[in-house]
Design a protein around this motif. Structure first.
Motif, PDB file in Angstrom:
ATOM      1  N   ARG A  38     -24.897-107.072  21.168  1.00 59.26           N
ATOM      2  CA  ARG A  38     -25.542-105.935  21.826  1.00 59.26           C
ATOM      3  C   ARG A  38     -25.082-105.799  23.283  1.00 59.26           C
ATOM      4  O   ARG A  38     -25.274-106.726  24.076  1.00 59.26           O
ATOM      5  CB  ARG A  38     -27.060-106.085  21.774  1.00 59.26           C
ATOM      6  CG  ARG A  38     -27.625-106.059  20.356  1.00 59.26           C
ATOM      7  CD  ARG A  38     -29.130-106.208  20.376  1.00 59.26           C
ATOM      8  NE  ARG A  38     -29.509-107.505  20.920  1.00 59.26           N
ATOM      9  CZ  ARG A  38     -30.673-107.749  21.505  1.00 59.26           C
ATOM     10  NH1 ARG A  38     -31.565-106.791  21.652  1.00 59.26           N
ATOM     11  NH2 ARG A  38     -30.949-108.971  21.956  1.00 59.26           N
ATOM     12  N   PRO A  39     -24.528-104.650  23.647  1.00 58.92           N
ATOM     13  CA  PRO A  39     -24.068-104.461  25.028  1.00 58.92           C
ATOM     14  C   PRO A  39     -25.177-104.671  26.054  1.00 58.92           C
ATOM     15  O   PRO A  39     -24.940-105.255  27.118  1.00 58.92           O
ATOM     16  CB  PRO A  39     -23.569-103.006  25.050  1.00 58.92           C
ATOM     17  CG  PRO A  39     -23.238-102.699  23.627  1.00 58.92           C
ATOM     18  CD  PRO A  39     -24.213-103.480  22.800  1.00 58.92           C
ATOM     19  N   ALA A  53     -19.070-114.943  36.140  1.00 58.66           N
ATOM     20  CA  ALA A  53     -19.274-115.059  34.697  1.00 58.66           C
ATOM     21  C   ALA A  53     -18.738-113.810  33.998  1.00 58.66           C
ATOM     22  O   ALA A  53     -18.800-112.708  34.543  1.00 58.66           O
ATOM     23  CB  ALA A  53     -20.747-115.247  34.390  1.00 58.66           C
ATOM     24  N   GLU A  54     -18.219-114.005  32.809  1.00 55.48           N
ATOM     25  CA  GLU A  54     -17.690-112.891  32.023  1.00 55.48           C
ATOM     26  C   GLU A  54     -18.613-112.626  30.836  1.00 55.48           C
ATOM     27  O   GLU A  54     -19.207-113.557  30.276  1.00 55.48           O
ATOM     28  CB  GLU A  54     -16.294-113.209  31.493  1.00 55.48           C
ATOM     29  CG  GLU A  54     -15.247-113.476  32.554  1.00 55.48           C
ATOM     30  CD  GLU A  54     -13.922-113.858  31.906  1.00 55.48           C
ATOM     31  OE1 GLU A  54     -13.457-113.119  31.010  1.00 55.48           O
ATOM     32  OE2 GLU A  54     -13.379-114.919  32.284  1.00 55.48           O
ATOM     33  N   GLY A  55     -18.694-111.364  30.439  1.00 57.47           N
ATOM     34  CA  GLY A  55     -19.467-111.002  29.260  1.00 57.47           C
ATOM     35  C   GLY A  55     -18.665-110.086  28.361  1.00 57.47           C
ATOM     36  O   GLY A  55     -17.997-109.171  28.847  1.00 57.47           O
ATOM     37  N   ARG A  56     -18.718-110.356  27.073  1.00 54.10           N
ATOM     38  CA  ARG A  56     -17.986-109.539  26.098  1.00 54.10           C
ATOM     39  C   ARG A  56     -18.932-109.141  24.965  1.00 54.10           C
ATOM     40  O   ARG A  56     -19.809-109.919  24.578  1.00 54.10           O
ATOM     41  CB  ARG A  56     -16.815-110.328  25.499  1.00 54.10           C
ATOM     42  CG  ARG A  56     -15.853-110.934  26.494  1.00 54.10           C
ATOM     43  CD  ARG A  56     -14.977-109.904  27.153  1.00 54.10           C
ATOM     44  NE  ARG A  56     -14.053-110.520  28.105  1.00 54.10           N
ATOM     45  CZ  ARG A  56     -12.816-110.923  27.806  1.00 54.10           C
ATOM     46  NH1 ARG A  56     -12.366-110.787  26.563  1.00 54.10           N
ATOM     47  NH2 ARG A  56     -12.038-111.456  28.730  1.00 54.10           N
ATOM     48  N   VAL A  57     -18.721-107.944  24.433  1.00 52.58           N
ATOM     49  CA  VAL A  57     -19.460-107.505  23.245  1.00 52.58           C
ATOM     50  C   VAL A  57     -18.674-107.963  22.020  1.00 52.58           C
ATOM     51  O   VAL A  57     -17.465-107.716  21.919  1.00 52.58           O
ATOM     52  CB  VAL A  57     -19.638-105.977  23.243  1.00 52.58           C
ATOM     53  CG1 VAL A  57     -20.321-105.523  21.957  1.00 52.58           C
ATOM     54  CG2 VAL A  57     -20.440-105.535  24.457  1.00 52.58           C
ATOM     55  N   SER A  61     -19.760-111.636  13.061  1.00 54.22           N
ATOM     56  CA  SER A  61     -19.526-111.611  11.614  1.00 54.22           C
ATOM     57  C   SER A  61     -18.310-110.762  11.232  1.00 54.22           C
ATOM     58  O   SER A  61     -17.950-110.686  10.056  1.00 54.22           O
ATOM     59  CB  SER A  61     -20.766-111.085  10.893  1.00 54.22           C
ATOM     60  OG  SER A  61     -21.012-109.727  11.226  1.00 54.22           O
ATOM     61  N   ASP A  62     -17.669-110.127  12.212  1.00 56.60           N
ATOM     62  CA  ASP A  62     -16.519-109.251  11.976  1.00 56.60           C
ATOM     63  C   ASP A  62     -15.242-110.053  12.253  1.00 56.60           C
ATOM     64  O   ASP A  62     -14.925-110.362  13.404  1.00 56.60           O
ATOM     65  CB  ASP A  62     -16.622-108.040  12.905  1.00 56.60           C
ATOM     66  CG  ASP A  62     -15.489-107.033  12.709  1.00 56.60           C
ATOM     67  OD1 ASP A  62     -14.368-107.435  12.341  1.00 56.60           O
ATOM     68  OD2 ASP A  62     -15.728-105.829  12.944  1.00 56.60           O
ATOM     69  N   GLU A  63     -14.508-110.376  11.199  1.00 56.57           N
ATOM     70  CA  GLU A  63     -13.337-111.237  11.358  1.00 56.57           C
ATOM     71  C   GLU A  63     -12.303-110.657  12.303  1.00 56.57           C
ATOM     72  O   GLU A  63     -11.759-111.367  13.158  1.00 56.57           O
ATOM     73  CB  GLU A  63     -12.701-111.535  10.001  1.00 56.57           C
ATOM     74  CG  GLU A  63     -11.525-112.487  10.100  1.00 56.57           C
ATOM     75  CD  GLU A  63     -11.017-112.953   8.756  1.00 56.57           C
ATOM     76  OE1 GLU A  63     -10.097-113.801   8.731  1.00 56.57           O
ATOM     77  OE2 GLU A  63     -11.538-112.471   7.715  1.00 56.57           O
ATOM     78  N   ASP A  64     -12.012-109.365  12.183  1.00 62.39           N
ATOM     79  CA  ASP A  64     -11.019-108.761  13.063  1.00 62.39           C
ATOM     80  C   ASP A  64     -11.473-108.820  14.522  1.00 62.39           C
ATOM     81  O   ASP A  64     -10.665-109.061  15.427  1.00 62.39           O
ATOM     82  CB  ASP A  64     -10.762-107.308  12.656  1.00 62.39           C
ATOM     83  CG  ASP A  64     -10.003-107.198  11.340  1.00 62.39           C
ATOM     84  OD1 ASP A  64      -9.324-108.176  10.963  1.00 62.39           O
ATOM     85  OD2 ASP A  64     -10.092-106.140  10.688  1.00 62.39           O
ATOM     86  N   ALA A  65     -12.775-108.592  14.737  1.00 59.68           N
ATOM     87  CA  ALA A  65     -13.301-108.630  16.098  1.00 59.68           C
ATOM     88  C   ALA A  65     -13.217-110.040  16.677  1.00 59.68           C
ATOM     89  O   ALA A  65     -12.867-110.221  17.853  1.00 59.68           O
ATOM     90  CB  ALA A  65     -14.740-108.128  16.118  1.00 59.68           C
ATOM     91  N   VAL A  66     -13.525-111.037  15.872  1.00 53.40           N
ATOM     92  CA  VAL A  66     -13.455-112.425  16.346  1.00 53.40           C
ATOM     93  C   VAL A  66     -12.013-112.809  16.658  1.00 53.40           C
ATOM     94  O   VAL A  66     -11.720-113.428  17.692  1.00 53.40           O
ATOM     95  CB  VAL A  66     -14.076-113.383  15.304  1.00 53.40           C
ATOM     96  CG1 VAL A  66     -13.872-114.833  15.727  1.00 53.40           C
ATOM     97  CG2 VAL A  66     -15.563-113.090  15.130  1.00 53.40           C
TER      98      VAL A  66
END
Length: 239
Positions: A38-39, A53-57, A61-66
């Motif tokens: 969640r953004p 610190a860095e934050g990423r959305v 559970s999404d293999e391509d996203a991981v």
């Protein structure tokens, strides 16, 4: 022994135990990267984490996203995985199998994907710390899916510790902790859970995220621990 100058990636690091781990690592001088689906959760975490610190959305559970996430962050020292929504607590008869699969997609397969695509970027001397729970050893009625997950996470940790050596892989097993894990319970039921836990536990109180975060920090620092399950439950396994 601290985390000064190291880079720590916490998937699920924007709330609860994950955020407590990120804050603890940052206090020790680590550079932290937190990721969440969640953004708004990412934005809230960055407001309480130190500058830098860095934050990423990320949908874990999404293999391509991981795969893309780890391809884009470069080298780092420690991977912590705490991602997961509220617990699935239903009887076997009442459990929606599709919901159970979604629960496992984030908590089990998400962890698997994170290690699959993230382990290669961990620098020598680094580690992976995963998350399980005491339901694998002390199941309650309605916890069949959660208990199955916990058993799977312990076995996965041991297998990864052997396969990925000398990279260290460990897992933390929290008991009842005041986190968003219980958010789907009505407020009165949630407070009763905390109250009854406090009365039954040898430590006399329910856990807080910072209590459990110490175990993750220890496992990141502790160069002689791998394949370990560290239980942080206020003595719940004893009663």
């Amino acid at each position: 022994m601290d985390l000064r100058g190291q880079r720590v990636v916490v998937i699920g690091g924007t709330a609860g135990i994950g955020l407590a781990v990120a804050r603890g690592a940052a206090r020790e001088g680590a550079e932290v990267v937190v990721a969440s689906r969640r953004p708004e959760s990412v934005e809230a975490a960055l407001r309480v984490l130190p500058e830098g610190a860095e934050g990423r959305v990320l949908d874990a559970s999404d293999e391509d996203a991981v795969r893309g996430f780890f391809a884009g962050i470069g080298g780092y020292d420690h991977l912590v995985y705490t991602a997961g929504g509220s617990l699935l607590l239903e009887s076997v008869a009442a459990t929606d199998v599709a919901a159970a699969r979604r629960f496992l997609d984030t908590r089990l397969w998400g962890a698997y994907l994170a290690v699959k695509y993230g382990a290669g970027s961990i620098r020598p001397g680094g580690s992976v710390v995963l998350t399980t729970g005491t339901a694998g050893h002390r199941p309650l009625p309605g916890s069949s899916v959660a208990s199955a997950l916990c058993g799977a996470m312990e076995s996965l940790t041991r297998a990864l510790a052997v396969e990925l050596a000398p990279l260290r892989v460990n897992v933390v097993s929290p008991g009842v902790v005041r986190t968003e894990l219980w958010r789907d319970l009505p407020e009165a039921d949630r407070e009763e859970l905390y109250r009854s836990s406090a009365e039954s536990l040898p430590v006399g109180r329910a856990g807080e995220p910072a209590d459990v975060a110490e175990a993750y920090l220890y496992l990141m620092r502790g160069g002689y621990s791998t394949g370990s399950v560290v239980v942080v439950d206020g003595g719940g396994m004893l009663v």
